[in-house]
Design a protein around this motif. Sequence first.
Motif, PDB file in Angstrom:
ATOM      1  N   SER A  76      49.040  83.007  69.646  1.00 50.43           N
ATOM      2  CA  SER A  76      49.117  84.052  68.626  1.00 50.43           C
ATOM      3  C   SER A  76      49.890  85.244  69.176  1.00 50.43           C
ATOM      4  O   SER A  76      49.968  85.456  70.383  1.00 50.43           O
ATOM      5  CB  SER A  76      47.704  84.503  68.217  1.00 50.43           C
ATOM      6  N   LYS A  77      50.465  86.038  68.263  1.00 46.01           N
ATOM      7  CA  LYS A  77      51.192  87.238  68.692  1.00 46.01           C
ATOM      8  C   LYS A  77      50.265  88.196  69.430  1.00 46.01           C
ATOM      9  O   LYS A  77      50.654  88.817  70.409  1.00 46.01           O
ATOM     10  CB  LYS A  77      51.833  87.945  67.496  1.00 46.01           C
ATOM     11  N   ARG A  78      49.034  88.281  68.961  1.00 46.81           N
ATOM     12  CA  ARG A  78      48.068  89.179  69.601  1.00 46.81           C
ATOM     13  C   ARG A  78      47.829  88.756  71.053  1.00 46.81           C
ATOM     14  O   ARG A  78      47.816  89.582  71.955  1.00 46.81           O
ATOM     15  CB  ARG A  78      46.755  89.169  68.823  1.00 46.81           C
ATOM     16  N   SER A  79      47.654  87.469  71.284  1.00 52.58           N
ATOM     17  CA  SER A  79      47.447  86.980  72.644  1.00 52.58           C
ATOM     18  C   SER A  79      48.696  87.164  73.493  1.00 52.58           C
ATOM     19  O   SER A  79      48.618  87.533  74.665  1.00 52.58           O
ATOM     20  CB  SER A  79      47.051  85.501  72.625  1.00 52.58           C
ATOM     21  N   TYR A  90      51.033  89.468  73.221  1.00 54.56           N
ATOM     22  CA  TYR A  90      51.136  90.875  73.621  1.00 54.56           C
ATOM     23  C   TYR A  90      50.003  91.274  74.559  1.00 54.56           C
ATOM     24  O   TYR A  90      50.179  92.111  75.434  1.00 54.56           O
ATOM     25  CB  TYR A  90      51.175  91.791  72.396  1.00 54.56           C
ATOM     26  N   GLY A  91      48.847  90.644  74.404  1.00 53.37           N
ATOM     27  CA  GLY A  91      47.734  90.906  75.316  1.00 53.37           C
ATOM     28  C   GLY A  91      48.068  90.488  76.730  1.00 53.37           C
ATOM     29  O   GLY A  91      47.779  91.203  77.692  1.00 53.37           O
ATOM     30  N   ARG A 148      43.075  83.249  77.093  1.00 52.89           N
ATOM     31  CA  ARG A 148      43.987  84.319  76.696  1.00 52.89           C
ATOM     32  C   ARG A 148      45.245  83.786  76.022  1.00 52.89           C
ATOM     33  O   ARG A 148      46.018  84.536  75.438  1.00 52.89           O
ATOM     34  CB  ARG A 148      44.390  85.164  77.906  1.00 52.89           C
TER      35      ARG A 148
END
Length: 117
Positions: free
Chosen positions: A51-54, A56-57, A115
Motif C-alpha cells: 500500500s502507499k501508506r506502507s 511511505y511508512g 510493514r
Amino acid sequence: MDATEATVRQFCKFVFDIRADFHAGIGPRAPIPLIETEARRVSAIITPTISKRSWYGLWHVLKELTAECNGDPVVAALLYLANQCTTAGDALNSGEDEADVRRRLDACVRDVAKRMV
C-alpha cells in the motif's frame, strides 16, 4: 504466513546461503552486490502489492538507507534485513544461544514483512 512474509523469508535464506558460501570459500568474492541485486529483484515482486501508506511508512523509518537505495524503501528494508541476518550469523558464531538469536531475527523478519502490507 502470507505471501509477503514468505518472500521476505526466502530473501533471508538467500542472504544466509550467500554468506555461508562466502565464508566457506566457495561463493563469490563480493557477495554484497549479489545481495543488493536480489533485494532489487524481491522489491520488484513486493512493491506492486504494498500500500502507499506502507511504502511511505518504510521511507519514513529508513530515510537515509532509502536515499542510498535510489529512493526505493522496499530495497532499503530488505538490505536492513540482510544486515540483521549478518548480525545474527555473527552472534551465532560468537556462541550466543541459537534459540535467542532465532527469536530476535524472527521478530525482525515478521516486523519488516508486516510493514510491507
